[in-house]
Scaffold this active site. Structure first.
Site, PDB file in Angstrom:
ATOM      1  N   GLU A  21      10.825   1.909   9.571  1.00  0.00           N
ATOM      2  CA  GLU A  21      11.751   2.981   9.169  1.00  0.00           C
ATOM      3  C   GLU A  21      11.008   4.285   9.405  1.00  0.00           C
ATOM      4  O   GLU A  21      10.075   4.614   8.671  1.00  0.00           O
ATOM      5  CB  GLU A  21      12.129   2.851   7.683  1.00  0.00           C
ATOM      6  CG  GLU A  21      12.868   1.578   7.334  1.00  0.00           C
ATOM      7  CD  GLU A  21      14.258   1.515   7.920  1.00  0.00           C
ATOM      8  OE1 GLU A  21      14.813   2.568   8.284  1.00  0.00           O
ATOM      9  OE2 GLU A  21      14.778   0.397   8.049  1.00  0.00           O
ATOM     10  N   LYS A  50       0.845  -1.197   0.000  1.00  0.00           N
ATOM     11  CA  LYS A  50       0.000   0.000   0.000  1.00  0.00           C
ATOM     12  C   LYS A  50       0.878   1.243   0.000  1.00  0.00           C
ATOM     13  O   LYS A  50       1.549   1.539   0.994  1.00  0.00           O
ATOM     14  CB  LYS A  50      -0.906   0.051   1.236  1.00  0.00           C
ATOM     15  CG  LYS A  50      -1.973   1.138   1.087  1.00  0.00           C
ATOM     16  CD  LYS A  50      -2.650   1.512   2.386  1.00  0.00           C
ATOM     17  CE  LYS A  50      -1.957   2.637   3.092  1.00  0.00           C
ATOM     18  NZ  LYS A  50      -1.831   3.886   2.310  1.00  0.00           N
ATOM     19  N   GLU A  53      10.854  16.455  14.306  1.00  0.00           N
ATOM     20  CA  GLU A  53      11.054  16.396  12.862  1.00  0.00           C
ATOM     21  C   GLU A  53      10.102  17.384  12.193  1.00  0.00           C
ATOM     22  O   GLU A  53       8.882  17.266  12.351  1.00  0.00           O
ATOM     23  CB  GLU A  53      10.755  14.975  12.380  1.00  0.00           C
ATOM     24  CG  GLU A  53      11.005  14.783  10.907  1.00  0.00           C
ATOM     25  CD  GLU A  53      10.620  13.382  10.432  1.00  0.00           C
ATOM     26  OE1 GLU A  53       9.480  12.948  10.708  1.00  0.00           O
ATOM     27  OE2 GLU A  53      11.459  12.739   9.788  1.00  0.00           O
ATOM     28  N   CYS A  78      13.659  11.719   5.571  1.00  0.00           N
ATOM     29  CA  CYS A  78      13.930  11.181   6.915  1.00  0.00           C
ATOM     30  C   CYS A  78      15.368  11.464   7.326  1.00  0.00           C
ATOM     31  O   CYS A  78      15.663  11.642   8.497  1.00  0.00           O
ATOM     32  CB  CYS A  78      13.648   9.690   6.945  1.00  0.00           C
ATOM     33  SG  CYS A  78      14.555   8.782   5.684  1.00  0.00           S
TER      34      CYS A  78
HETATM   35  P1  NAD Z   1       2.596   8.482   7.584  1.00  0.00           P
HETATM   36  O1  NAD Z   1       3.042   7.742   8.782  1.00  0.00           O
HETATM   37  O2  NAD Z   1       1.546   9.500   7.729  1.00  0.00           O
HETATM   38  O3  NAD Z   1       2.071   7.454   6.471  1.00  0.00           O
HETATM   39  C1  NAD Z   1       2.857   6.399   5.978  1.00  0.00           C
HETATM   40  C2  NAD Z   1       1.975   5.311   5.419  1.00  0.00           C
HETATM   41  O4  NAD Z   1       1.214   4.756   6.492  1.00  0.00           O
HETATM   42  C3  NAD Z   1       0.980   5.782   4.372  1.00  0.00           C
HETATM   43  O5  NAD Z   1       0.863   4.798   3.364  1.00  0.00           O
HETATM   44  C4  NAD Z   1      -0.321   5.872   5.170  1.00  0.00           C
HETATM   45  O6  NAD Z   1      -1.478   5.716   4.382  1.00  0.00           O
HETATM   46  C5  NAD Z   1      -0.142   4.693   6.107  1.00  0.00           C
HETATM   47  N1  NAD Z   1      -0.963   4.759   7.331  1.00  0.00           N
HETATM   48  C6  NAD Z   1      -1.465   5.859   7.949  1.00  0.00           C
HETATM   49  N2  NAD Z   1      -2.193   5.494   9.029  1.00  0.00           N
HETATM   50  C7  NAD Z   1      -2.131   4.144   9.101  1.00  0.00           C
HETATM   51  C8  NAD Z   1      -2.668   3.164   9.981  1.00  0.00           C
HETATM   52  N3  NAD Z   1      -3.424   3.516  11.014  1.00  0.00           N
HETATM   53  N4  NAD Z   1      -2.398   1.854   9.767  1.00  0.00           N
HETATM   54  C9  NAD Z   1      -1.614   1.484   8.734  1.00  0.00           C
HETATM   55  N5  NAD Z   1      -1.104   2.359   7.840  1.00  0.00           N
HETATM   56  C10 NAD Z   1      -1.344   3.673   8.027  1.00  0.00           C
HETATM   57  O7  NAD Z   1       3.937   9.090   6.953  1.00  0.00           O
HETATM   58  P2  NAD Z   1       4.081  10.070   5.715  1.00  0.00           P
HETATM   59  O8  NAD Z   1       3.579  11.422   6.134  1.00  0.00           O
HETATM   60  O9  NAD Z   1       3.516   9.435   4.502  1.00  0.00           O
HETATM   61  O10 NAD Z   1       5.673  10.096   5.535  1.00  0.00           O
HETATM   62  C11 NAD Z   1       6.513  10.940   6.233  1.00  0.00           C
HETATM   63  C12 NAD Z   1       7.191  10.221   7.367  1.00  0.00           C
HETATM   64  O11 NAD Z   1       7.902   9.087   6.895  1.00  0.00           O
HETATM   65  C13 NAD Z   1       8.241  11.084   8.062  1.00  0.00           C
HETATM   66  O12 NAD Z   1       8.116  10.974   9.456  1.00  0.00           O
HETATM   67  C14 NAD Z   1       9.560  10.477   7.609  1.00  0.00           C
HETATM   68  O13 NAD Z   1      10.639  10.683   8.479  1.00  0.00           O
HETATM   69  C15 NAD Z   1       9.208   9.042   7.465  1.00  0.00           C
HETATM   70  N6  NAD Z   1      10.164   8.386   6.575  1.00  0.00           N
HETATM   71  C16 NAD Z   1      11.131   7.560   7.111  1.00  0.00           C
HETATM   72  C17 NAD Z   1      12.065   6.951   6.282  1.00  0.00           C
HETATM   73  C18 NAD Z   1      13.126   6.033   6.837  1.00  0.00           C
HETATM   74  O14 NAD Z   1      13.683   5.263   6.066  1.00  0.00           O
HETATM   75  N7  NAD Z   1      13.424   6.068   8.122  1.00  0.00           N
HETATM   76  C19 NAD Z   1      12.034   7.183   4.912  1.00  0.00           C
HETATM   77  C20 NAD Z   1      11.051   8.031   4.412  1.00  0.00           C
HETATM   78  C21 NAD Z   1      10.112   8.614   5.248  1.00  0.00           C
END
Ligand code: NAD
Length: 514
Positions: A275, A200, A406, A309
């Site tokens: 991650e 997803k 962040e 990130c």
């Molecule tokens: P997010 O946590 O809002 O969403 C990530 C994914 O989770 C999306 O596909 C979303 O639809 C899904 N999601 C949301 N609620 C959920 C639930 N209750 N159950 C299951 N899935 C759910 O993150 P974002 O805003 O899309 O991305 C930004 C974040 O990602 C930042 O905090 C960034 O640091 C992190 N990030 C980390 C890395 C790494 O490798 N450490 C890499 C890229 C991004």
């Protein structure tokens, strides 16, 4: 009262020439379940409006919980009864390498789709697609190299094998900031191990993951091995983390969602790899290569508009050079080409959404209120689309939110330190631990930071290099588990110990002739 935007003339604004036109029709996507493309069971759709151009660029079937259940059952069947987990590593590698070839054949199409949905610049989008193809190739090699261990030291009559089994059905959930790169950090490794998957992407940037489905089919991946659902976290992601038929969740996203999802997955004791976010320090000593450090700070902060990130979003500068170093960073940051992502020269494109832009601006306002000074930018840009000026906050102290949380935008917080121990203490004064860096020509400083800073990756006199060979992941609230490197594939396996007795039975429990 809303703060006024800055004029585009306050940055190195780029608006022409463009490498392509903005599409007049959106990319349309369906769900990919058990090798079939179909609309969602509820008939719902989800659209994506480009953050740079304000037009609808993506229009997708939006999965329901029932669709998620069907996709998981297809993946379960493909794992329990299908050929994929039983193939040789070499056979799986052939499919994964074919996917990499197909990605590169369609690199421009992938890059443009990524650009329209995310707002990232074309040159960067092309690079990301190419890196992603490299991950598929590295995973293909891992499929052939995966192996366990053996023990020939247990006595004449015992031999033990420790083998690696694919873990089973994996839910892959990805964020919006590097959509295709991140799915390629996970899915090919899960497939290489012999797992099956339900994927997803973020609902904001689903396009390239949906397009990947076509390539998986073309490359000959058997039906049901990888299933792709566009949908929301609460509706689809929650089924993917709670379903009894899922063995592992591989998640990249925010720490907030990562924690919530882990709690749900714990109900069925699924393995979870996470991650998550970062608040990554770059530590600058007076004896550094000044120009290289300034460039790396600018790159580390503003790459992907800071929506990264690994963003080096706080710098700790030795107090003896802090004022001069900051001036050098300001003057270089003013030259960053910001603007239309379709222009080859653009380095910083649009912010992902208006809500996220508001969040970034509220962090800047919070820093002002707490006594920090905005020494560059600090506002959105008066342009069509969602743009923010490269921003620098000086006089930041370790207790301020902008030093600890962040922000995920083009905002640099500048802090100072007196000596090595204080630099390390400030660097470690964080709930996060994703990455860190040091700039110094003194090897002792570099190695002390390499050893003592709590982060999954530490860069010494460089920043944000990445290689498929090297594991990546975070300490503390930046995550758990590692991707890439040898762990890239091993994360998706279970260890099984096989103990074999040779020859007549020895070591009777009761006497032999009882
Ligand atoms: P997010 O946590 O809002 O969403 C990530 C994914 O989770 C999306 O596909 C979303 O639809 C899904 N999601 C949301 N609620 C959920 C639930 N209750 N159950 C299951 N899935 C759910 O993150 P974002 O805003 O899309 O991305 C930004 C974040 O990602 C930042 O905090 C960034 O640091 C992190 N990030 C980390 C890395 C790494 O490798 N450490 C890499 C890229 C991004």
């Amino acid at each position: 009262m809303a703060i006024e935007s800055l004029s585009t003339s306050s940055v190195a604004w780029v608006s022409a020439p463009r490498v392509a036109e903005v599409p007049t029709k959106p990319f349309r996507g369906q769900l990919f379940i058990n090798g079939q493309w179909r609309d969602a069971s509820g008939g719902e759709r989800i659209t994506r409006t480009s953050p740079s151009y304000g037009v609808v660029v993506g229009d997708y079937a939006c999965a329901t919980a029932a669709d998620a259940d069907e996709a998981i059952r297809a993946a379960r069947k493909a794992f329990d009864q299908g050929e994929w987990p039983r193939m040789t590593g070499a056979q799986r590698a052939t499919v994964l390498n074919k996917v990499a070839d197909l990605v590169m054949e369609r690199q421009e199409e992938f890059a443009l789709l990524e650009l329209f949905e995310s707002g990232k610049p074309i040159s960067q989008a092309r690079d990301e697609i190419q890196w992603a193809a490299e991950f598929w190739r590295y995973a293909a090699a891992s499929a052939r190299g995966l192996h366990g261990d053996s023990y020939n030291t247990l006595g004449d009559d015992m031999l033990a094998l420790v083998v690696r089994d694919p873990i089973g059905v994996v839910s892959v959930i990805t964020p919006w900031n590097f959509p295709f790169l991140i799915v390629s950090q996970k899915l090919p490794f899960a497939l290489a191990a012999g797992c099956t998957a339900v994927v997803k992407p973020s609902e904001l940037t689903s396009g390239t993951t949906v397009l990947l489905g076509e390539l998986l089919q073309q490359a000959g991946l058997p039906d049901g091995v990888a299933n792709i659902l566009v949908g929301t976290g609460p509706e689809v992601g929650s089924v993917m983390t709670s379903h009894i038929d899922v063995d592992m969740v591989s998640f990249t996203g925010s720490t907030r969602v990562g924690k919530a999802l882990s709690a749900i997955a714990a109900q069925t004791l699924k393995k979870v790899s996470l991650e998550l976010g970062g608040k990554n320090p770059q530590i600058i000593f007076p004896d550094c290569d000044w120009n290289a450090a300034v460039d790396a700070v600018v790159f580390g902060t503003y790459f992907n508009a800071g929506e990264c990130c690994n963003s080096g979003s706080r710098i700790l500068v030795h107090e003896s050079i802090a004022a001069d170093f900051e001036q050098a960073v300001i003057s270089r940051a003013r030259k960053i080409p910001v603007g239309d992502p379709l222009c080859e020269d653009t380095k910083v494109g649009a912010i992902i959404s208006s809500g996220h832009l508001e969040t970034i601006l509220s962090y800047v306002q919070g820093a002002r209120d707490a006594g920090a000074e905005v020494s560059l930018g600090g506002r959105s840009l008066d342009a069509d689309g969602l743009y923010m000026a490269p921003t620098i906050l000086s006089g930041v102290t370790p207790d301020m939110a902008v030093a600890r949380e962040e922000i995920f935008g083009p905002v640099l917080s500048v802090l100072t330190f007196k000596d090595l121990d204080e630099a390390i203490a400030i660097a470690n004064d964080s709930l996060y631990g994703l990455s860190a860096g040091v700039w110094s020509s003194n090897i002792d400083n570099c190695l002390a930071i390499g050893r003592r800073v709590k982060a999954g990756t530490v860069w010494l006199n460089t920043w944000m290099n990445g290689y498929p060979e090297l594991p990546f992941g975070g300490y503390r609230e930046s995550g758990q588990g590692r991707e890439l490197g040898r762990s890239g594939i091993e994360e998706f396996t279970e260890l099984k110990t096989i103990q074999m007795h040779m020859g007549p039975r020895t070591g009777w429990w009761l006497p032999e002739n009882v």
